[in-house]
Scaffold this motif. Structure first.
Motif, short mmCIF file in Angstrom:
data_model
loop_
_atom_site.label_atom_id
_atom_site.label_comp_id
_atom_site.label_asym_id
_atom_site.label_seq_id
_atom_site.Cartn_x
_atom_site.Cartn_y
_atom_site.Cartn_z
N GLY A 1 14.67 -5.11 -40.64
CA GLY A 1 14.85 -4.96 -39.21
C GLY A 1 15.82 -3.88 -38.83
N ASN A 2 15.42 -3.02 -37.91
CA ASN A 2 16.34 -2.09 -37.27
C ASN A 2 16.82 -2.74 -35.99
OD1 ASN A 2 16.10 0.06 -39.13
ND2 ASN A 2 14.19 0.72 -38.19
N GLN A 3 18.08 -3.15 -35.97
CA GLN A 3 18.62 -3.82 -34.79
C GLN A 3 19.27 -2.79 -33.87
OE1 GLN A 3 21.25 -7.10 -35.48
NE2 GLN A 3 21.60 -7.47 -33.31
N TYR A 4 18.75 -2.71 -32.64
CA TYR A 4 19.20 -1.72 -31.68
C TYR A 4 20.09 -2.35 -30.61
CZ TYR A 4 15.38 1.01 -33.69
OH TYR A 4 14.54 1.67 -34.55
N ASP A 5 21.06 -1.58 -30.19
CA ASP A 5 21.89 -1.95 -29.06
C ASP A 5 21.66 -0.91 -27.97
OD1 ASP A 5 23.79 -2.61 -27.21
OD2 ASP A 5 25.52 -2.30 -28.51
N ALA A 6 20.85 -1.27 -26.98
CA ALA A 6 20.54 -0.34 -25.89
C ALA A 6 21.68 -0.23 -24.90
CB ALA A 6 19.27 -0.78 -25.17
N ALA A 7 22.63 -1.14 -24.97
CA ALA A 7 23.85 -1.08 -24.14
C ALA A 7 23.52 -0.82 -22.67
CB ALA A 7 24.81 -0.01 -24.67
N TYR A 8 22.40 -1.30 -22.22
CA TYR A 8 21.93 -1.24 -20.84
C TYR A 8 21.49 0.16 -20.40
CZ TYR A 8 21.66 -2.01 -15.81
OH TYR A 8 21.22 -2.07 -14.52
N THR A 9 22.24 1.18 -20.72
CA THR A 9 21.94 2.53 -20.23
C THR A 9 21.23 3.40 -21.26
OG1 THR A 9 24.10 3.37 -20.93
CG2 THR A 9 23.93 2.47 -18.69
N GLN A 10 21.04 2.90 -22.48
CA GLN A 10 20.53 3.74 -23.56
C GLN A 10 19.16 3.31 -24.08
OE1 GLN A 10 23.61 4.04 -26.62
NE2 GLN A 10 25.19 3.95 -25.04
N SER A 11 18.38 2.66 -23.24
CA SER A 11 17.09 2.15 -23.70
C SER A 11 16.13 3.27 -24.08
CB SER A 11 16.45 1.27 -22.62
OG SER A 11 16.25 1.99 -21.42
N ALA A 12 16.16 4.39 -23.35
CA ALA A 12 15.26 5.50 -23.68
C ALA A 12 15.62 6.10 -25.05
CB ALA A 12 15.34 6.58 -22.60
N GLN A 13 16.91 6.24 -25.32
CA GLN A 13 17.36 6.75 -26.61
C GLN A 13 16.95 5.82 -27.74
OE1 GLN A 13 21.59 7.51 -26.83
NE2 GLN A 13 21.58 7.54 -29.07
N VAL A 14 17.14 4.52 -27.52
CA VAL A 14 16.76 3.53 -28.52
C VAL A 14 15.26 3.60 -28.78
CG1 VAL A 14 16.37 1.04 -28.77
CG2 VAL A 14 18.66 1.90 -28.24
N MET A 15 14.47 3.72 -27.74
CA MET A 15 13.03 3.75 -27.90
C MET A 15 12.59 4.97 -28.70
SD MET A 15 10.45 1.84 -27.31
CE MET A 15 11.07 0.76 -26.01
N GLN A 16 13.23 6.09 -28.47
CA GLN A 16 12.88 7.30 -29.22
C GLN A 16 13.21 7.14 -30.70
OE1 GLN A 16 14.06 11.06 -27.09
NE2 GLN A 16 14.38 9.67 -25.39
N GLU A 17 14.29 6.42 -31.01
CA GLU A 17 14.59 6.13 -32.42
C GLU A 17 13.53 5.22 -33.02
OE1 GLU A 17 18.47 5.16 -33.97
OE2 GLU A 17 19.35 5.57 -32.01
N ALA A 18 13.18 4.17 -32.27
CA ALA A 18 12.19 3.23 -32.77
C ALA A 18 10.84 3.90 -32.98
CB ALA A 18 12.04 2.06 -31.79
N CYS A 19 10.50 4.84 -32.14
CA CYS A 19 9.23 5.55 -32.25
C CYS A 19 9.10 6.27 -33.60
CB CYS A 19 9.08 6.57 -31.12
SG CYS A 19 8.56 5.86 -29.54
N LYS A 20 10.21 6.66 -34.17
CA LYS A 20 10.19 7.45 -35.41
C LYS A 20 10.09 6.60 -36.67
CE LYS A 20 13.23 10.97 -33.35
NZ LYS A 20 14.59 11.57 -33.42
N GLN A 21 10.40 5.29 -36.59
CA GLN A 21 10.58 4.56 -37.84
C GLN A 21 10.01 3.15 -37.87
OE1 GLN A 21 14.82 4.37 -38.52
NE2 GLN A 21 15.26 3.62 -36.46
N ASP A 22 9.72 2.54 -36.74
CA ASP A 22 9.35 1.12 -36.74
C ASP A 22 7.84 0.92 -36.68
OD1 ASP A 22 12.03 0.37 -36.79
OD2 ASP A 22 12.17 0.43 -34.60
N PHE A 23 7.40 -0.14 -37.34
CA PHE A 23 6.01 -0.56 -37.25
C PHE A 23 5.71 -1.08 -35.85
CE2 PHE A 23 2.95 -4.18 -38.01
CZ PHE A 23 1.82 -3.38 -38.08
#
Length: 471
Positions: A120-142
């Motif tokens: 599991g890649n556990q992300y902390d979007a910290a409320y304001t960083q959801s777009a950044q988190v999603m771009q990371e997930a796009c590169k590596q998660d199933f």
């Protein structure tokens, strides 16, 4: 806008208020969980063969092949997380990440999914960083599994563009709630609404139709929720009394004038789409001092220890909460609830309703993934999810229809007395009241999204999104 209200709406109007154990240091916005026998911090494999009434989707096997992004011969990498790092509300929705972390450990102790370990890649979007988190997930998660990001609307265009499917813990934005390649164990679509609380109240109280009013707010988020409830009530034949109580979202210098207005108006039942906070507590205490005695019909955000611990003076003794989840007080009657609590506590996590919601999402995803065997692709999982039309998370909640993105046609009612919550309807503990009347269509003016004929948001939709294949 208060973040706790956003978090409440994020749970879809029936959720609760807003430290997953990890084996490595934080890296950027993601933490990597190994998920092996020790990956969950010593997690015990409670009831390994079952989760509540659900046969475990986890276990050994001989699945092989690098079949899709995030899938290898030996492992499946998924993304999950919450907004726990938001400075204005530390720990926001952390129960969701805690739950998925515990479930990954539970599943891996049984052998993973068909023998593939879950990472599991556990992300902390910290409320304001959801777009950044999603771009990371796009590169590596199933896939994304069991996550809850309050600002998911800002990330939705990235998710759709990279064709990243999700079995979300919850969705907030209307386009995220109705997005393509999106499934939820507990759907809250914009066009349909579970009105279990008012339906049950109407059965319990003979004067409910004539004596009910809505507590209003200056908050746009709360107003949106209240408008939907008002529309639903009118459809049920309940015409709000319009006592004119509108509270300032930033707080009031005195709540007594509002309490006196409630008493003069004669409201017997008060509905609120607001969340429990000091202002709401002050209002209820003022109503008590004014000598009024209405019953309160509040959303599931109010079902919390925060509220029960506050209620030392009894001002909240009239609080009734409609829910589609089994309350924690029913754990001795509902094995899935007890198992969720045990798994998360053994993983040193936070126990809360949103955690049960994330748990159900993980189980829904794992059940679909298990059906795919070696041929574990995003397309296969979406095919399986689309065929799932009755889901309870092993008994955590009332039956929902994830495949069609439709909410539960059931509900139960709990009541607060002193510092104790107790199910009062139906009388049989662990059961739900159900019927077609528990779900109503909402006014399209409240949707906030334009839908196609398949009830999918058009805003970010592209021709190449992954669609369910029926053959």
């Amino acid at each position: 806008m208060k973040v706790d209200k956003i978090g409440r709406l994020a749970a879809g109007a029936l959720a609760l208020t807003l430290v997953a154990s990890c084996t490595t240091e934080r890296s950027g916005t993601a933490m990597i969980q190994g998920g092996g026998a020790d990956g969950g911090g010593g997690q015990a494999a409670a009831s390994a063969g079952k989760f509540g009434t659900l046969d475990s989707p986890c276990g050994p096997g001989d699945a092989k092949g690098a079949t899709d992004q995030g899938v290898t011969d030996d492992a499946i990498t998924v993304g999950y997380g919450d907004d726990r790092g938001f400075a204005s509300a530390p720990g926001l929705s952390k129960e969701m990440g805690d739950a998925v972390s515990a479930m990954i450990a539970w599943c891996n102790e049984q052998g993973g999914i068909n023998g593939r370990e879950i990472k599991g890649n556990q992300y902390d979007a910290a409320y304001t960083q959801s777009a950044q988190v999603m771009q990371e997930a796009c590169k590596q998660d199933f896939m994304l599994v069991g996550q809850g990001f309050a600002m998911d609307e800002a990330a939705e265009q990235h998710r759709v563009a990279c064709k990243l499917p999700t079995v979300a813990g919850y969705t907030v934005g209307p386009n995220a709630a109705m997005g393509p390649m999106k499934y939820e164990a507990v759907p809250y679509p914009v066009d349909l609404m579970n009105v279990g609380g008012p339906v049950i109240a109407g059965k319990m109280f003979s004067d409910f139709e004539e004596k009910t009013d809505l507590l209003l707010s200056t908050s746009p988020a709360v107003t949106t929720g209240t408008d939907k409830v008002a529309s639903a009530l009118k459809g049920m034949g309940v015409e709000p009394m319009e006592c004119g109580v509108r509270l300032n979202d930033a707080g009031e210098s005195s709540y007594m004038p509002f309490a006196q207005k409630i008493k003069k108006c004669g409201a017997g039942y008060l509905w609120s789409s607001d969340s429990p906070d000091p202002g709401q507590f002050n209002l209820l205490e003022s109503v008590q001092r004014a000598g009024a005695d209405p019953k309160y019909l509040f959303e599931a955000t109010w079902y919390s220890t925060k509220v029960s611990e506050w209620n030392k003076g009894g001002a909240g003794d009239g609080i009734h909460v409609g829910m589609i989840f089994q309350p924690f007080e029913n754990a001795d009657k509902v094995p899935a609830v007890e198992q969720y609590v045990d798994l998360v506590e053994k993983n040193d996590g936070k126990v809360a309703l949103l955690g049960m919601q994330a748990t159900s999402a993980f189980l829904l995803w794992a059940t679909a993934a298990q059906e795919c065997g070696s041929d574990l692709t995003r397309q296969c999982v979406i095919n399986e999810l689309s065929k799932t039309h009755e889901w309870t998370g092993g008994g955590l909640h009332a039956p929902t229809d994830p495949g069609a993105n439709k909410p539960a046609e059931c509900g139960l009612m709990v009541k607060l007395t002193g510092n104790e919550w107790k199910q009062i309807s139906p009388k049989e503990i662990g059961e739900f009241d159900c019927g077609e009347e528990f779900v109503v269509e909402t006014d399209p003016k409240t949707w906030g999204a334009e839908l196609n004929d398949d009830r999918i948001s058009k805003k970010f939709l592209t021709d190449d999104v992954i669609k369910p294949q029926t053959s």
